[in-house]
Design a protein around this motif. Sequence first.
Motif, PDB file in Angstrom:
ATOM      1  N   SER A 120      12.162  -3.216  25.593  1.00 39.20           N
ATOM      2  CA  SER A 120      11.260  -3.398  24.450  1.00 39.20           C
ATOM      3  C   SER A 120      10.882  -4.863  24.287  1.00 39.20           C
ATOM      4  CB  SER A 120      11.914  -2.898  23.163  1.00 39.20           C
ATOM      5  OG  SER A 120      12.073  -1.498  23.206  1.00 39.20           O
ATOM      6  N   GLN A 121       9.583  -5.103  24.112  1.00 44.11           N
ATOM      7  CA  GLN A 121       9.054  -6.451  23.932  1.00 44.11           C
ATOM      8  C   GLN A 121       8.363  -6.621  22.577  1.00 44.11           C
ATOM      9  OE1 GLN A 121       9.465  -9.010  26.235  1.00 44.11           O
ATOM     10  NE2 GLN A 121      10.833  -7.548  27.203  1.00 44.11           N
ATOM     11  N   SER A 122       7.770  -5.538  22.061  1.00 41.64           N
ATOM     12  CA  SER A 122       7.095  -5.594  20.764  1.00 41.64           C
ATOM     13  C   SER A 122       7.413  -4.309  20.003  1.00 41.64           C
ATOM     14  CB  SER A 122       5.590  -5.772  20.930  1.00 41.64           C
ATOM     15  OG  SER A 122       5.019  -4.725  21.680  1.00 41.64           O
ATOM     16  N   GLU A 123       7.206  -4.372  18.673  1.00 42.02           N
ATOM     17  CA  GLU A 123       7.634  -3.242  17.844  1.00 42.02           C
ATOM     18  C   GLU A 123       6.758  -3.152  16.593  1.00 42.02           C
ATOM     19  OE1 GLU A 123      11.903  -1.456  16.197  1.00 42.02           O
ATOM     20  OE2 GLU A 123      11.824  -3.408  17.177  1.00 42.02           O
ATOM     21  N   LEU A 124       6.542  -1.918  16.147  1.00 39.74           N
ATOM     22  CA  LEU A 124       5.852  -1.645  14.895  1.00 39.74           C
ATOM     23  C   LEU A 124       6.705  -0.652  14.121  1.00 39.74           C
ATOM     24  CD1 LEU A 124       3.362  -1.698  12.993  1.00 39.74           C
ATOM     25  CD2 LEU A 124       2.392   0.126  14.412  1.00 39.74           C
ATOM     26  N   VAL A 125       7.082  -1.018  12.888  1.00 37.03           N
ATOM     27  CA  VAL A 125       7.890  -0.136  12.047  1.00 37.03           C
ATOM     28  C   VAL A 125       7.190   0.008  10.699  1.00 37.03           C
ATOM     29  CG1 VAL A 125      10.139   0.286  10.983  1.00 37.03           C
ATOM     30  CG2 VAL A 125      10.008  -0.880  13.199  1.00 37.03           C
ATOM     31  N   LEU A 140       7.967   2.362  16.496  1.00 38.57           N
ATOM     32  CA  LEU A 140       7.302   2.373  17.797  1.00 38.57           C
ATOM     33  C   LEU A 140       7.714   1.120  18.553  1.00 38.57           C
ATOM     34  CD1 LEU A 140       3.688   3.310  16.642  1.00 38.57           C
ATOM     35  CD2 LEU A 140       5.459   4.857  17.502  1.00 38.57           C
ATOM     36  N   ASP A 141       8.142   1.276  19.792  1.00 45.80           N
ATOM     37  CA  ASP A 141       8.513   0.156  20.647  1.00 45.80           C
ATOM     38  C   ASP A 141       7.634   0.174  21.888  1.00 45.80           C
ATOM     39  OD1 ASP A 141      10.618   0.145  18.826  1.00 45.80           O
ATOM     40  OD2 ASP A 141      12.144  -0.207  20.338  1.00 45.80           O
ATOM     41  N   SER A 142       7.363  -1.011  22.428  1.00 45.68           N
ATOM     42  CA  SER A 142       6.569  -1.118  23.645  1.00 45.68           C
ATOM     43  C   SER A 142       7.209  -2.116  24.597  1.00 45.68           C
ATOM     44  CB  SER A 142       5.147  -1.587  23.315  1.00 45.68           C
ATOM     45  OG  SER A 142       4.407  -1.804  24.511  1.00 45.68           O
ATOM     46  N   PRO A 143       7.101  -1.858  25.903  1.00 40.20           N
ATOM     47  CA  PRO A 143       7.572  -2.832  26.877  1.00 40.20           C
ATOM     48  C   PRO A 143       6.570  -3.971  27.074  1.00 40.20           C
ATOM     49  CG  PRO A 143       6.715  -0.916  28.008  1.00 40.20           C
ATOM     50  CD  PRO A 143       6.659  -0.614  26.530  1.00 40.20           C
ATOM     51  N   ARG A 144       5.434  -3.906  26.383  1.00 35.37           N
ATOM     52  CA  ARG A 144       4.387  -4.923  26.501  1.00 35.37           C
ATOM     53  C   ARG A 144       4.400  -5.852  25.283  1.00 35.37           C
ATOM     54  NH1 ARG A 144      -1.429  -2.688  26.370  1.00 35.37           N
ATOM     55  NH2 ARG A 144      -1.476  -3.660  24.335  1.00 35.37           N
ATOM     56  N   PRO A 145       4.495  -7.146  25.483  1.00 33.00           N
ATOM     57  CA  PRO A 145       4.411  -8.065  24.335  1.00 33.00           C
ATOM     58  C   PRO A 145       3.060  -7.913  23.628  1.00 33.00           C
ATOM     59  CG  PRO A 145       5.139  -9.223  26.315  1.00 33.00           C
ATOM     60  CD  PRO A 145       4.688  -7.859  26.740  1.00 33.00           C
ATOM     61  N   GLU A 146       3.080  -8.104  22.321  1.00 36.03           N
ATOM     62  CA  GLU A 146       1.865  -8.045  21.507  1.00 36.03           C
ATOM     63  C   GLU A 146       1.099  -6.737  21.668  1.00 36.03           C
ATOM     64  OE1 GLU A 146      -0.479 -11.616  21.914  1.00 36.03           O
ATOM     65  OE2 GLU A 146       1.309 -12.874  21.958  1.00 36.03           O
ATOM     66  N   ARG A 147       1.804  -5.635  21.881  1.00 36.31           N
ATOM     67  CA  ARG A 147       1.157  -4.335  22.077  1.00 36.31           C
ATOM     68  C   ARG A 147       0.458  -3.847  20.810  1.00 36.31           C
ATOM     69  NH1 ARG A 147      -0.843  -0.381  20.775  1.00 36.31           N
ATOM     70  NH2 ARG A 147      -0.606   1.751  21.514  1.00 36.31           N
TER      71      ARG A 147
END
Length: 167
Positions: A120-125, A140-147
């Motif tokens: 995980s690089q970026s997150e939205l909660v 939501l987690d993403s392996p992409r920074p600034e997703r």
Amino acid sequence: MYDFKPAAPLSAAELYRELLGAADALTAGEPDGVANMANVAALLWEFLPDLNWAGFYRVAPAKTGNGEEELVLGPFVGRPACIRIPFGTGVCGTAAKSRATQLVADVHAFPGHIACDAASQSELVVPVLRDGALVAVIDLDSPRPERFTEEDATGIEALAALLSDRI
């Protein structure tokens, strides 16, 4: 049978409009909150690219039995995750304590980030509130920074509002 995933590349506004329509269709009239969270976690996974985790943490009594509450893992899609998160700890716990959306471009720069998945690089909660009370968070987690963008935050906040009395 309806295929609950977007048919073509869509603008963010169109994507979230379709996501909300699908979530409404799947959860309307269903009283079981766990079933509704499970279906919505699957929808999030289908609709949103570049995720490595999508799901819910529910508000529940703390394991300590001290009368406090904490977040407890709910339905999700992705790798195994942390089971319990105290309010105020990590991105999810911060969203729970503040009752405010957390849009994190770089989780490694977030104080106290909990690394359930090293990818995980970026997150939205986004908190899910019912009559002003926190009942869950959508994570939501993403392996992409600034997703994640403000459009994502607005879309997931609309989803949280839809689900507030369905989970």
